[in-house]
Enzyme design. Structure first.
Site, PDB file in Angstrom:
ATOM      1  N   LEU A  47       0.850  -1.190   0.000  1.00 54.22           N
ATOM      2  CA  LEU A  47       0.000   0.000   0.000  1.00 54.22           C
ATOM      3  C   LEU A  47       0.888   1.244   0.000  1.00 54.22           C
ATOM      4  CD1 LEU A  47      -2.894  -0.947   2.424  1.00 54.22           C
ATOM      5  CD2 LEU A  47      -2.451  -1.638   0.059  1.00 54.22           C
ATOM      6  N   ALA A  61      -0.294   4.490  -1.627  1.00 50.01           N
ATOM      7  CA  ALA A  61      -0.977   5.632  -2.242  1.00 50.01           C
ATOM      8  C   ALA A  61      -1.002   6.841  -1.322  1.00 50.01           C
ATOM      9  CB  ALA A  61      -2.395   5.235  -2.633  1.00 50.01           C
ATOM     10  N   GLY A  62      -1.041   8.021  -1.917  1.00 48.95           N
ATOM     11  CA  GLY A  62      -1.278   9.252  -1.167  1.00 48.95           C
ATOM     12  C   GLY A  62      -0.025  10.038  -0.849  1.00 48.95           C
ATOM     13  N   ARG A 100       0.059  14.583   6.481  1.00 43.43           N
ATOM     14  CA  ARG A 100       0.891  15.131   7.556  1.00 43.43           C
ATOM     15  C   ARG A 100       2.348  15.356   7.146  1.00 43.43           C
ATOM     16  NH1 ARG A 100      -0.962  10.739  11.827  1.00 43.43           N
ATOM     17  NH2 ARG A 100      -1.619   9.746   9.903  1.00 43.43           N
ATOM     18  N   GLN A 118      -5.103   3.689  -7.381  1.00 45.61           N
ATOM     19  CA  GLN A 118      -6.191   4.030  -6.453  1.00 45.61           C
ATOM     20  C   GLN A 118      -6.423   5.535  -6.592  1.00 45.61           C
ATOM     21  OE1 GLN A 118      -5.319   4.136  -2.266  1.00 45.61           O
ATOM     22  NE2 GLN A 118      -7.388   3.527  -1.679  1.00 45.61           N
ATOM     23  N   GLY A 144      -3.133   1.780  15.464  1.00 46.98           N
ATOM     24  CA  GLY A 144      -4.250   0.858  15.698  1.00 46.98           C
ATOM     25  C   GLY A 144      -3.884  -0.085  16.833  1.00 46.98           C
ATOM     26  N   ARG A 195      36.978  15.008  -7.333  1.00 47.69           N
ATOM     27  CA  ARG A 195      35.706  14.962  -8.065  1.00 47.69           C
ATOM     28  C   ARG A 195      35.613  13.733  -8.972  1.00 47.69           C
ATOM     29  NH1 ARG A 195      35.604  20.523 -10.820  1.00 47.69           N
ATOM     30  NH2 ARG A 195      33.782  19.565 -11.807  1.00 47.69           N
ATOM     31  N   ALA A 248      58.615  27.859 -11.475  1.00 52.81           N
ATOM     32  CA  ALA A 248      57.465  28.460 -10.803  1.00 52.81           C
ATOM     33  C   ALA A 248      56.949  29.652 -11.592  1.00 52.81           C
ATOM     34  CB  ALA A 248      57.870  28.903  -9.404  1.00 52.81           C
ATOM     35  N   ARG A 252      58.497  33.162 -17.953  1.00 49.20           N
ATOM     36  CA  ARG A 252      57.982  34.272 -17.146  1.00 49.20           C
ATOM     37  C   ARG A 252      58.855  35.476 -17.447  1.00 49.20           C
ATOM     38  NH1 ARG A 252      60.037  30.980 -11.984  1.00 49.20           N
ATOM     39  NH2 ARG A 252      62.162  31.765 -11.913  1.00 49.20           N
TER      40      ARG A 252
HETATM   41  C1  UD1 Z   1      -2.286   2.233   9.645  1.00 55.17           C
HETATM   42  C2  UD1 Z   1      -3.245   1.236  10.318  1.00 55.17           C
HETATM   43  C3  UD1 Z   1      -2.958   1.192  11.811  1.00 55.17           C
HETATM   44  C4  UD1 Z   1      -1.500   0.826  12.039  1.00 55.17           C
HETATM   45  C5  UD1 Z   1      -0.567   1.761  11.272  1.00 55.17           C
HETATM   46  C6  UD1 Z   1       0.846   1.203  11.337  1.00 55.17           C
HETATM   47  C7  UD1 Z   1      -5.344   1.165   9.077  1.00 55.17           C
HETATM   48  C8  UD1 Z   1      -6.747   1.637   9.021  1.00 55.17           C
HETATM   49  N1  UD1 Z   1      -4.603   1.635  10.082  1.00 55.17           N
HETATM   50  O1  UD1 Z   1      -2.600   3.521  10.168  1.00 55.17           O
HETATM   51  O2  UD1 Z   1      -3.796   0.230  12.431  1.00 55.17           O
HETATM   52  O3  UD1 Z   1      -1.229   0.877  13.434  1.00 55.17           O
HETATM   53  O4  UD1 Z   1      -0.938   1.853   9.899  1.00 55.17           O
HETATM   54  O5  UD1 Z   1       1.769   2.073  10.758  1.00 55.17           O
HETATM   55  O6  UD1 Z   1      -4.942   0.386   8.239  1.00 55.17           O
HETATM   56  N2  UD1 Z   1      -2.687   3.855   1.896  1.00 55.17           N
HETATM   57  C9  UD1 Z   1      -3.168   3.632   0.612  1.00 55.17           C
HETATM   58  N3  UD1 Z   1      -4.417   4.025   0.296  1.00 55.17           N
HETATM   59  C10 UD1 Z   1      -5.268   4.589   1.198  1.00 55.17           C
HETATM   60  C11 UD1 Z   1      -4.782   4.806   2.508  1.00 55.17           C
HETATM   61  C12 UD1 Z   1      -3.502   4.426   2.831  1.00 55.17           C
HETATM   62  O7  UD1 Z   1      -2.440   3.097  -0.232  1.00 55.17           O
HETATM   63  O8  UD1 Z   1      -6.400   4.885   0.821  1.00 55.17           O
HETATM   64  C13 UD1 Z   1      -1.305   3.447   2.227  1.00 55.17           C
HETATM   65  C14 UD1 Z   1      -0.410   4.618   2.611  1.00 55.17           C
HETATM   66  O9  UD1 Z   1       0.383   5.055   1.509  1.00 55.17           O
HETATM   67  C15 UD1 Z   1       0.472   4.023   3.712  1.00 55.17           C
HETATM   68  C16 UD1 Z   1      -0.323   2.855   4.261  1.00 55.17           C
HETATM   69  O10 UD1 Z   1      -1.366   2.597   3.341  1.00 55.17           O
HETATM   70  O11 UD1 Z   1       1.688   3.551   3.170  1.00 55.17           O
HETATM   71  C17 UD1 Z   1      -0.923   3.138   5.644  1.00 55.17           C
HETATM   72  O12 UD1 Z   1      -1.774   4.275   5.568  1.00 55.17           O
HETATM   73  P1  UD1 Z   1      -1.738   5.405   6.675  1.00 55.17           P
HETATM   74  O13 UD1 Z   1      -2.732   6.434   6.294  1.00 55.17           O
HETATM   75  O14 UD1 Z   1      -0.358   5.847   6.932  1.00 55.17           O
HETATM   76  O15 UD1 Z   1      -2.315   4.606   7.939  1.00 55.17           O
HETATM   77  P2  UD1 Z   1      -2.045   4.885   9.482  1.00 55.17           P
HETATM   78  O16 UD1 Z   1      -2.927   5.978   9.936  1.00 55.17           O
HETATM   79  O17 UD1 Z   1      -0.590   5.018   9.725  1.00 55.17           O
END
Ligand code: UD1
Ligand code: CA
Length: 453
Positions: free
Chosen positions: A8, A10-11, A15, A73, A136, A330, A420, A437
């Site tokens: 995963l 995305a995004g 923060r 996504q 979580g 370099r 020199a 020189r």
């Molecule tokens: C998530 C977990 C949390 C866990 C924590 C560990 C969930 C709901 N929560 O929270 O339980 O303790 O990670 O680090 O899963 N991402 C997508 N698509 C989305 C949302 C997120 O690809 O729609 C990806 C983000 O790029 C990221 C990862 O999923 O790499 C986790 O998402 P993030 O929003 O960071 O979740 P946390 O709030 O950290």
């Protein structure tokens, strides 16, 4: 059953306050996503699906060394929604391992354990952490069985004290994902489809859920903001320093050496404080790197000393050389054995044969310098005519006097000596002495007249 990994990624990570996708921020000089993909590939999965919000070929081309199915996504509706996007691509009877692209320190063994432990149900990796805020929490029943994962935003005051957290790493079958994922909803404080709700769903349907705890919670640290990015970087650097010390390197202060690449060393190397090693670094035995040096893609043979405040890039250096302090070497340079480069000497794209000495304030660019030649203070190769670069070839045992300008293209043959202050624009033959020189005039009484002016 074949293993398919879903990463995963995305995004932007709101923060992070950044224009670039969160998983492209670097840890140890590599994008977090690249680190995760590297770790994942050690499991030899049949396929790797990366869920991304960037339908961007430029980003994807940066990961060409991995065989990836990119899954788009469009909107970030939650981690559960992200996995749903990959679901149709999974082979029906495959095993799925889900990992998060923002947790770059996870180790191969942890992923392997996760895959091995699902026993036809779900295995998830958990960690007991000193500060669970924001993560979580793992909810267990009175018998210790995992019941649910509750996100920070949805937590009750009693659950706040739970210090076992969800790392985001879980494994299960594609079949179970297909059965329960589509049933999840966004009925929670963040209005997202949480992957973590898969646990409640599975438990209520009698699916076994096994929580596997990691020994060292630091490998599961995630990056949501730049403070966490810095924290993860420090953990990574500490581990690298420890690995080097285990290989026989002495490090003056492990918290003040950073490696952003791969480092191989012989025995008894010494790294002083504030050393930065980038790219591929190879050190022989007993190589000493002084304080505040930056080395980028450098090979150094045994017994060489790099003195303080030197910057060296894309260069090979032989045995028993001495470089710096305040030297700049370099790209494209090669120093043979016993070369001595002193302070404020710049070398670029040049080959210096064994025993060459350039002790002070010189510029050697696009040059080839023979064995035991001495380059005086302030001597420079004039390698650029305003349009093109030219080479300077200097033989063995040549003496280049201080403040000489060597106007390239130029060849100075072995044994020659350049006086020199000379500006040399024509080739110099073997063993010649060249003085170019203006004659010196000593004017009697001129000092007094000068002062009266
Ligand atoms: C998530 C977990 C949390 C866990 C924590 C560990 C969930 C709901 N929560 O929270 O339980 O303790 O990670 O680090 O899963 N991402 C997508 N698509 C989305 C949302 C997120 O690809 O729609 C990806 C983000 O790029 C990221 C990862 O999923 O790499 C986790 O998402 P993030 O929003 O960071 O979740 P946390 O709030 O950290
Ligand atoms: Ca996260």
């Amino acid at each position: 059953m074949q293993l398919e990994v879903i990463v995963l990624a995305a995004g932007q990570g709101t923060r992070m306050k950044s224009r670039i996708p969160k998983v492209l921020h670097s840890v140890g000089g590599k994008p977090m996503l690249e680190r995760v993909l590297g770790t994942v590939s050690s499991l030899l999965p049949a396929r790797v699906h990366v869920v991304t919000s960037d339908d961007d070929e430029e980003i994807q081309s940066r990961f060409e060394q991995f065989d990836i199915d990119w899954v788009y996504q469009e909107e970030q509706l939650g981690t559960g929604h992200a996995v749903l996007q990959a679901l149709p691509l999974l082979e029906a009877n495959s095993q799925a391992l889900v990992v998060y692209g923002d947790c770059p320190l996870v180790k191969p063994d942890t992923l392997k354990r996760c895959v091995a432990e699902n026993h036809g149900g779900i295995a998830l990796i958990t960690a007991v952490v000193p500060d669970p805020f924001g993560l979580g929490r793992i909810i267990r029943d009175t018998t210790g069985q995992v019941e649910a994962i509750v996100e920070q935003a949805d937590i009750s005051p009693e659950q706040c004290g739970i210090d076992e957290i969800n790392t985001g790493i879980l494994s299960t079958s594609a079949e179970l994902l297909g059965e329960y994922l589509p049933q999840l909803n966004d009925n929670n404080a963040q209005g997202e489809i949480y992957l973590t709700d898969l646990i409640v769903e599975a438990v209520s349907n009698g699916v076994s859920v096994k929580a596997v705890q990691v020994d060292d919670y630091r490998e599961t640290l995630g990056v949501n903001d730049r403070m966490q990015l810095a924290k993860v970087e420090r953990v990574f650097q500490q581990w690298q320093a420890e690995a080097l010390m285990k290989q026989g390197v002495s490090i003056a202060d492990p918290s003040r050496v950073d490696c952003r690449g791969s480092v191989t060393t012989g025995l008894d190397c010494v790294l002083d404080i504030n050393v930065l090693l980038e790219g591929d670094i190879e050190l022989g035995d007993n190589v000493r790197i002084g304080a505040n040096c930056v080395l980028r893609n450098v090979q150094i043979a045994s017994d060489t000393v790099i003195n303080e405040n030197s910057v060296i890039e894309d260069t090979t250096i032989g045995r028993a050389c001495s470089v710096g302090p305040f030297a700049r070497i370099r790209p494209g340079s090669a120093l043979d054995d016993n070369v001595s480069i002193g302070n404020f000497v710049e070398v670029k794209n040049s080959r210096l044969a064994g025993g060459v000495k350039a002790g002070h304030l010189a510029y050697l660019g696009d040059a080839e310098i023979g064995a035991d030649t001495n380059i005086g203070a302030g001597a420079i190769t004039c390698n650029f005519d305003g349009k093109n670069k030219h080479r300077t070839i200097i033989g063995d045992n040549v003496f280049i006097g201080s403040n000489s300008s060597l106007i390239a293209p130029l060849t100075i043959e072995s044994g020659a000596a350049v006086a020199a202050g000379s500006s040399i624009s024509r080739n110099v033959n073997t063993d010649a002495l060249v003085i170019e020189r203006a004659d010196q005039r000593n004017i009697k009484g001129g000092g007094t007249r000068f002062r009266r002016r």
